[in-house]
Design a protein around this motif. Sequence first.
Motif, mmCIF file in Angstrom:
data_model
loop_
_atom_site.group_PDB
_atom_site.id
_atom_site.type_symbol
_atom_site.label_atom_id
_atom_site.label_comp_id
_atom_site.label_asym_id
_atom_site.label_seq_id
_atom_site.Cartn_x
_atom_site.Cartn_y
_atom_site.Cartn_z
ATOM 1 N N CYS A 199 0.718 -1.343 0.011
ATOM 2 C CA CYS A 199 -0.203 -0.091 -0.011
ATOM 3 C C CYS A 199 0.846 1.233 -0.008
ATOM 4 O O CYS A 199 0.637 2.193 -0.867
ATOM 5 C CB CYS A 199 -0.892 -0.053 1.220
ATOM 6 S SG CYS A 199 -2.600 0.560 0.897
ATOM 7 N N LYS A 200 1.818 1.338 1.039
ATOM 8 C CA LYS A 200 2.710 2.536 0.922
ATOM 9 C C LYS A 200 3.738 2.668 -0.376
ATOM 10 O O LYS A 200 3.747 3.688 -0.860
ATOM 11 C CB LYS A 200 3.862 2.207 2.210
ATOM 12 C CG LYS A 200 3.046 2.222 3.385
ATOM 13 C CD LYS A 200 3.857 3.148 4.412
ATOM 14 C CE LYS A 200 3.146 2.983 5.622
ATOM 15 N NZ LYS A 200 2.748 4.423 5.954
ATOM 16 N N GLU B 124 1.360 4.122 -2.804
ATOM 17 C CA GLU B 124 1.168 5.656 -2.582
ATOM 18 C C GLU B 124 2.206 6.460 -2.990
ATOM 19 O O GLU B 124 2.181 7.440 -3.572
ATOM 20 C CB GLU B 124 0.835 5.740 -1.000
ATOM 21 C CG GLU B 124 -0.660 5.331 -0.826
ATOM 22 C CD GLU B 124 -0.775 5.589 0.886
ATOM 23 O OE1 GLU B 124 0.111 6.051 1.404
ATOM 24 O OE2 GLU B 124 -1.718 5.041 1.253
ATOM 25 N N SER C 57 -6.533 13.750 -7.907
ATOM 26 C CA SER C 57 -6.421 12.123 -7.682
ATOM 27 C C SER C 57 -6.367 11.617 -9.147
ATOM 28 O O SER C 57 -6.735 12.051 -10.190
ATOM 29 C CB SER C 57 -7.575 11.595 -7.077
ATOM 30 O OG SER C 57 -8.766 11.668 -7.628
ATOM 31 N N ASP D 291 2.385 7.004 -6.656
ATOM 32 C CA ASP D 291 1.358 7.686 -7.158
ATOM 33 C C ASP D 291 1.694 9.100 -6.968
ATOM 34 O O ASP D 291 1.765 10.119 -7.800
ATOM 35 C CB ASP D 291 -0.093 7.535 -6.531
ATOM 36 C CG ASP D 291 -0.610 6.461 -7.096
ATOM 37 O OD1 ASP D 291 -0.307 5.828 -8.188
ATOM 38 O OD2 ASP D 291 -1.685 5.977 -6.287
ATOM 39 N N ARG D 292 2.483 9.331 -5.692
ATOM 40 C CA ARG D 292 2.995 10.959 -5.396
ATOM 41 C C ARG D 292 4.240 11.256 -6.556
ATOM 42 O O ARG D 292 4.393 12.243 -7.094
ATOM 43 C CB ARG D 292 3.672 10.766 -4.180
ATOM 44 C CG ARG D 292 2.585 11.069 -2.961
ATOM 45 C CD ARG D 292 3.096 11.272 -1.700
ATOM 46 N NE ARG D 292 4.212 10.377 -1.035
ATOM 47 C CZ ARG D 292 4.017 9.271 -0.533
ATOM 48 N NH1 ARG D 292 2.760 8.880 -0.046
ATOM 49 N NH2 ARG D 292 5.247 8.633 -0.282
#
Length: 86
Positions: free
Chosen positions: A6-7, A10, A25, A13-14
């Motif tokens: 999950c991290k 994320e 988003s 995506d960043r």
Amino acid sequence: MTLKECKKEEKADRDFQKKFKFEGSINVLTQMMVDPAATEKRGGGKNLPLRRGEILDVIQFTNQEQILCRNSQRRCKSVGAEALPA
């Protein structure tokens, strides 16, 4: 999905938002399959490596020649419109 995965997603995506100056988003507009008759490309720079028959998530239609896509490994880069059937 584990916390580590999950991290990692994320962070990817960043990084994508920072690299392409993308605000808001990330929404998938549609999915497209790479043309099975197209030649495979290595990618590099801002271009995504392509494999025949691979399914890509379309994030943004940037112009007539380039489409911003994400592959199954969650790599986001541009793809030439000639590789995706209309």
